[in-house]
Design an enzyme around this catalytic site. Structure first.
Site, PDB file in Angstrom:
ATOM      1  N   ARG A  23       0.841  -1.205   0.000  1.00  0.00           N
ATOM      2  CA  ARG A  23       0.000   0.000   0.000  1.00  0.00           C
ATOM      3  C   ARG A  23       0.870   1.247   0.000  1.00  0.00           C
ATOM      4  O   ARG A  23       1.981   1.240   0.524  1.00  0.00           O
ATOM      5  CB  ARG A  23      -0.883   0.056   1.245  1.00  0.00           C
ATOM      6  CG  ARG A  23      -2.004  -0.918   1.213  1.00  0.00           C
ATOM      7  CD  ARG A  23      -3.154  -0.515   2.119  1.00  0.00           C
ATOM      8  NE  ARG A  23      -4.178  -1.525   1.942  1.00  0.00           N
ATOM      9  CZ  ARG A  23      -4.463  -2.466   2.833  1.00  0.00           C
ATOM     10  NH1 ARG A  23      -3.835  -2.498   3.981  1.00  0.00           N
ATOM     11  NH2 ARG A  23      -5.391  -3.353   2.575  1.00  0.00           N
ATOM     12  N   ASN A  87       0.057  -1.986  13.278  1.00  0.00           N
ATOM     13  CA  ASN A  87       0.634  -2.961  12.362  1.00  0.00           C
ATOM     14  C   ASN A  87       1.872  -3.583  12.981  1.00  0.00           C
ATOM     15  O   ASN A  87       2.761  -2.865  13.431  1.00  0.00           O
ATOM     16  CB  ASN A  87       1.077  -2.279  11.063  1.00  0.00           C
ATOM     17  CG  ASN A  87      -0.067  -1.686  10.298  1.00  0.00           C
ATOM     18  OD1 ASN A  87      -0.920  -2.397   9.805  1.00  0.00           O
ATOM     19  ND2 ASN A  87      -0.075  -0.360  10.199  1.00  0.00           N
ATOM     20  N   ASP A 103       5.237  -4.931   6.202  1.00  0.00           N
ATOM     21  CA  ASP A 103       4.068  -5.325   6.977  1.00  0.00           C
ATOM     22  C   ASP A 103       4.080  -6.840   7.189  1.00  0.00           C
ATOM     23  O   ASP A 103       4.242  -7.593   6.238  1.00  0.00           O
ATOM     24  CB  ASP A 103       2.799  -4.919   6.224  1.00  0.00           C
ATOM     25  CG  ASP A 103       1.550  -5.363   6.944  1.00  0.00           C
ATOM     26  OD1 ASP A 103       1.258  -4.781   7.997  1.00  0.00           O
ATOM     27  OD2 ASP A 103       0.879  -6.296   6.467  1.00  0.00           O
ATOM     28  N   ASP A 105       1.473  -8.572   8.558  1.00  0.00           N
ATOM     29  CA  ASP A 105       0.085  -9.048   8.595  1.00  0.00           C
ATOM     30  C   ASP A 105      -0.629  -8.892   9.930  1.00  0.00           C
ATOM     31  O   ASP A 105      -1.752  -8.400   9.947  1.00  0.00           O
ATOM     32  CB  ASP A 105      -0.033 -10.512   8.145  1.00  0.00           C
ATOM     33  CG  ASP A 105       0.614 -10.752   6.793  1.00  0.00           C
ATOM     34  OD1 ASP A 105       0.319  -9.996   5.858  1.00  0.00           O
ATOM     35  OD2 ASP A 105       1.430 -11.680   6.695  1.00  0.00           O
ATOM     36  N   ASP A 107      -2.226  -7.582  13.141  1.00  0.00           N
ATOM     37  CA  ASP A 107      -2.618  -6.236  13.540  1.00  0.00           C
ATOM     38  C   ASP A 107      -3.315  -6.293  14.891  1.00  0.00           C
ATOM     39  O   ASP A 107      -3.955  -7.283  15.231  1.00  0.00           O
ATOM     40  CB  ASP A 107      -3.594  -5.634  12.518  1.00  0.00           C
ATOM     41  CG  ASP A 107      -3.005  -5.549  11.119  1.00  0.00           C
ATOM     42  OD1 ASP A 107      -1.893  -5.027  10.969  1.00  0.00           O
ATOM     43  OD2 ASP A 107      -3.669  -6.021  10.178  1.00  0.00           O
ATOM     44  N   ASP A 120      -6.031 -10.723  11.559  1.00  0.00           N
ATOM     45  CA  ASP A 120      -5.268 -11.293  10.445  1.00  0.00           C
ATOM     46  C   ASP A 120      -4.285 -12.402  10.824  1.00  0.00           C
ATOM     47  O   ASP A 120      -3.249 -12.566  10.171  1.00  0.00           O
ATOM     48  CB  ASP A 120      -4.539 -10.178   9.667  1.00  0.00           C
ATOM     49  CG  ASP A 120      -5.508  -9.134   9.135  1.00  0.00           C
ATOM     50  OD1 ASP A 120      -6.641  -9.507   8.800  1.00  0.00           O
ATOM     51  OD2 ASP A 120      -5.123  -7.962   9.051  1.00  0.00           O
ATOM     52  N   GLU A 123      -3.967 -14.751   7.872  1.00  0.00           N
ATOM     53  CA  GLU A 123      -3.174 -14.120   6.811  1.00  0.00           C
ATOM     54  C   GLU A 123      -1.682 -14.211   7.152  1.00  0.00           C
ATOM     55  O   GLU A 123      -0.850 -14.460   6.288  1.00  0.00           O
ATOM     56  CB  GLU A 123      -3.607 -12.660   6.645  1.00  0.00           C
ATOM     57  CG  GLU A 123      -2.932 -11.945   5.503  1.00  0.00           C
ATOM     58  CD  GLU A 123      -3.374 -10.495   5.361  1.00  0.00           C
ATOM     59  OE1 GLU A 123      -2.702  -9.767   4.628  1.00  0.00           O
ATOM     60  OE2 GLU A 123      -4.381 -10.086   5.983  1.00  0.00           O
TER      61      GLU A 123
END
Length: 179
Positions: A23, A87, A103, A105, A107, A120, A123
């Site tokens: 992002r 994060n 990152d 994943d 959070d 997450d 993830e």
């Protein structure tokens, strides 16, 4: 992290472990420079995701980026209170006018009533296997999440509402002088 200037605008680039961009936020105004962390503010920042989606943040946010900790903290000022989005991520680096981190994943989402959720986890497990996170990274990520939860529960650092409000006021003053 030399040549940083309070009041200057920076972009935020979030990567994944494999080096691919995840992002990009187009705006983060530097509010404060500390020995261990930097504080930024933004609102209505354009966010571009690697999947092609683009959106704008809705509310003002104060963001803490740490030089030696494996997380960053976004404090969101919503109508019904302060929310936190944390994060688990590599320590922050700054190159030119770009804030960069990886990152990982996991959070932590904090709510105005003091409750929180870990987000997450599936993830994280998926990317850990897909991108071959080392055992060392896995240990660091899990330890840092535990440390972050303790700070949140105690209301310390970025979770100290008086401190974050001070940064919010400073951010609002900075942007009022820019307009």
């Amino acid at each position: 992290m030399r040549n940083l200037r309070v009041g200057e605008n920076y972009a935020i680039h979030c990567y994944k472990h494999d080096g691919n961009i995840h992002r990009i936020w187009d705006e983060a105004i530097l509010i404060d420079i500390n020995k261990d962390f930097l504080v930024f503010g933004n609102r209505r920042s354009k966010v571009s995701s690697s999947d092609g989606k683009v959106w704008y943040t809705k509310e003002p946010a104060i963001i803490y980026f740490y030089k030696n900790k494996w997380y960053n903290v976004i404090t969101q000022f919503k109508k019904n209170g302060i929310y936190y989005y944390c994060n688990i991520a590599s320590p922050t680096i700054i190159e030119g006018k770009v804030i960069k981190y990886i990152d990982y994943d996991l959070d932590l989402r904090g709510f105005p009533d003091g409750s929180y959720k870990i987000l997450d986890e599936s993830e994280y497990e998926y990317h850990k296997n897909k991108m071959n996170y080392s055992k060392e990274i896995d240990i660091i990520v899990k330890q840092e999440l535990k440390k972050l939860i303790k700070l949140y529960e105690k209301g310390i650092g970025p979770f100290d509402k008086k401190e974050v409000k001070k940064y919010y006021d400073k951010y609002m003053l900075l942007i009022s002088h820019k307009n």
